[in-house]
Design an enzyme around this catalytic site. Structure first.
Site, PDB file in Angstrom:
ATOM      1  N   ASP A   1       0.827  -1.205   0.000  1.00  0.00           N
ATOM      2  CA  ASP A   1       0.000   0.000   0.000  1.00  0.00           C
ATOM      3  C   ASP A   1       0.867   1.264   0.000  1.00  0.00           C
ATOM      4  O   ASP A   1       1.989   1.250   0.511  1.00  0.00           O
ATOM      5  CB  ASP A   1      -0.913  -0.016   1.239  1.00  0.00           C
ATOM      6  CG  ASP A   1      -2.059   0.972   1.118  1.00  0.00           C
ATOM      7  OD1 ASP A   1      -2.354   1.428  -0.005  1.00  0.00           O
ATOM      8  OD2 ASP A   1      -2.662   1.302   2.154  1.00  0.00           O
TER       9      ASP A   1
ATOM     10  N   ASN B   1     -10.766  -3.036  -6.040  1.00  0.00           N
ATOM     11  CA  ASN B   1      -9.970  -2.011  -6.741  1.00  0.00           C
ATOM     12  C   ASN B   1     -10.575  -1.580  -8.085  1.00  0.00           C
ATOM     13  O   ASN B   1     -10.199  -0.541  -8.633  1.00  0.00           O
ATOM     14  CB  ASN B   1      -8.522  -2.483  -6.960  1.00  0.00           C
ATOM     15  CG  ASN B   1      -7.672  -2.450  -5.705  1.00  0.00           C
ATOM     16  OD1 ASN B   1      -6.729  -3.216  -5.554  1.00  0.00           O
ATOM     17  ND2 ASN B   1      -7.984  -1.552  -4.774  1.00  0.00           N
TER      18      ASN B   1
HETATM   19  C1  FPP Z   1      -2.035   0.272  -3.247  1.00  0.00           C
HETATM   20  O1  FPP Z   1      -1.578   1.621  -3.233  1.00  0.00           O
HETATM   21  C2  FPP Z   1      -1.487  -0.422  -4.382  1.00  0.00           C
HETATM   22  C3  FPP Z   1      -2.210  -1.014  -5.383  1.00  0.00           C
HETATM   23  C4  FPP Z   1      -3.680  -1.013  -5.442  1.00  0.00           C
HETATM   24  C5  FPP Z   1      -1.527  -1.665  -6.513  1.00  0.00           C
HETATM   25  C6  FPP Z   1      -0.379  -2.549  -6.129  1.00  0.00           C
HETATM   26  C7  FPP Z   1       0.297  -2.983  -7.349  1.00  0.00           C
HETATM   27  C8  FPP Z   1       1.612  -2.921  -7.581  1.00  0.00           C
HETATM   28  C9  FPP Z   1       2.597  -2.457  -6.594  1.00  0.00           C
HETATM   29  C10 FPP Z   1       2.132  -3.391  -8.864  1.00  0.00           C
HETATM   30  C11 FPP Z   1       2.503  -4.853  -8.752  1.00  0.00           C
HETATM   31  C12 FPP Z   1       2.828  -5.371 -10.069  1.00  0.00           C
HETATM   32  C13 FPP Z   1       2.671  -6.677 -10.446  1.00  0.00           C
HETATM   33  C14 FPP Z   1       3.099  -7.074 -11.793  1.00  0.00           C
HETATM   34  C15 FPP Z   1       2.099  -7.705  -9.557  1.00  0.00           C
HETATM   35  P1  FPP Z   1      -2.663   2.786  -3.203  1.00  0.00           P
HETATM   36  O2  FPP Z   1      -2.919   3.212  -4.592  1.00  0.00           O
HETATM   37  O3  FPP Z   1      -3.881   2.333  -2.453  1.00  0.00           O
HETATM   38  O4  FPP Z   1      -1.881   3.886  -2.417  1.00  0.00           O
HETATM   39  P2  FPP Z   1      -2.526   4.994  -1.458  1.00  0.00           P
HETATM   40  O5  FPP Z   1      -3.105   4.263  -0.275  1.00  0.00           O
HETATM   41  O6  FPP Z   1      -1.347   5.819  -1.078  1.00  0.00           O
HETATM   42  O7  FPP Z   1      -3.536   5.735  -2.274  1.00  0.00           O
END
Ligand code: FPP
Length: 238
Positions: A18, A66
């Site tokens: 996250d 998501n």
């Molecule tokens: C949460 O951060 C992250 C995600 C919803 C996406 C996670 C995916 C990756 C790190 C890419 C992985 C790649 C592969 C190929 C598996 P957020 O957007 O919720 O962050 P925030 O809480 O700061 O808004």
């Protein structure tokens, strides 16, 4: 690298990656750039963890919830999944990492489904760490599927409802045959599971760090293991 003789290395580690959005916001960049750096980190940290002695690593990449994000962000994530899965095919071969996916892949576009299947196929005989990537995964959805399956088996007379065991439930989850996670790490500072491994995490140790996912590096993982080693796991006993 962590001294393996000094620390007990958990068999199964799961990570809620996250904080990509906040990482980007801090730099006045679009959220999609945060995901790009998060995806780069996914490759790097996976390779590192595979060398520490961890047997199973489960990463939460995309939840069933998501899809509610703006279409632009969902599309950016789908693009990154494709790109980074292709790139990782080579990296992970060098490290003998076996890749599998959990979640409902049928909702993805055909190109991504093909890539998911290919990633699993090329890696199927590898003997190193098992990398479990949770994509379109939701734990309630997973439990619901298991319940429906058990109901159908009962209806068809294949199973006696009175004799259903906890093991019968476990073996109908996406994680069938895997040990339960010993340690669940969440980056980005929150203290919640967000519909991740709800059934499997009954006795998992939970570790939350303020570090945002793109900044979660080798030493941050080592710190989580050091903290895990201080925990007294009793599994409900004394
Ligand atoms: C949460 O951060 C992250 C995600 C919803 C996406 C996670 C995916 C990756 C790190 C890419 C992985 C790649 C592969 C190929 C598996 P957020 O957007 O919720 O962050 P925030 O809480 O700061 O808004």
């Amino acid at each position: 690298m962590l001294d393996k003789t000094k620390y007990h290395i958990p068999e199964h580690v799961a990570i809620i990656m996250d904080g990509n959005g906040r990482w980007a916001k801090k730099r006045a960049l679009p959220r999609s750039v945060g995901h790009k750096f998060g995806a780069q980190n996914f490759r790097k940290i996976t390779r590192y963890i595979s060398k520490t002695g961890v047997k199973v690593l489960t990463l939460y990449a995309f939840s069933t919830e998501n899809w509610k994000r703006p279409l632009e962000e969902v599309n950016a994530l789908m693009g990154l999944f494709k790109q980074y899965l292709i790139d990782s095919l080579t990296d992970f071969r060098e490290d003998d990492i076996k890749v599998v996916f959990i979640g409902d892949r049928s909702a993805f576009d055909p190109k991504l489904i093909e890539l998911i299947n290919e990633s699993e196929e090329v890696a199927k005989d590898r003997k190193g760490m098992l990398l479990n990537i949770a994509m379109n995964y939701g734990s309630r959805d997973e439990i619901l599927r298991a319940v429906k399956q058990l109901c159908n088996e009962a209806k068809n007379g294949e199973i006696d409802p009175e004799k259903i065991t906890e093991q019968d439930i476990s073996s109908r989850l996406y994680t069938a045959n895997l040990p339960d996670p010993d340690l669940i790490i969440r980056t980005g500072g929150e203290f919640r599971l967000s519909n991740f491994l709800l059934y499997q995490s009954a006795y998992s140790e939970f570790y939350s760090t303020e570090t945002l996912w793109p900044d979660f590096h080798e030493e941050d993982f080592d710190n989580a293991i050091i903290e895990f080693n201080k925990r007294n796991r009793r599994f409900g006993g004394v």
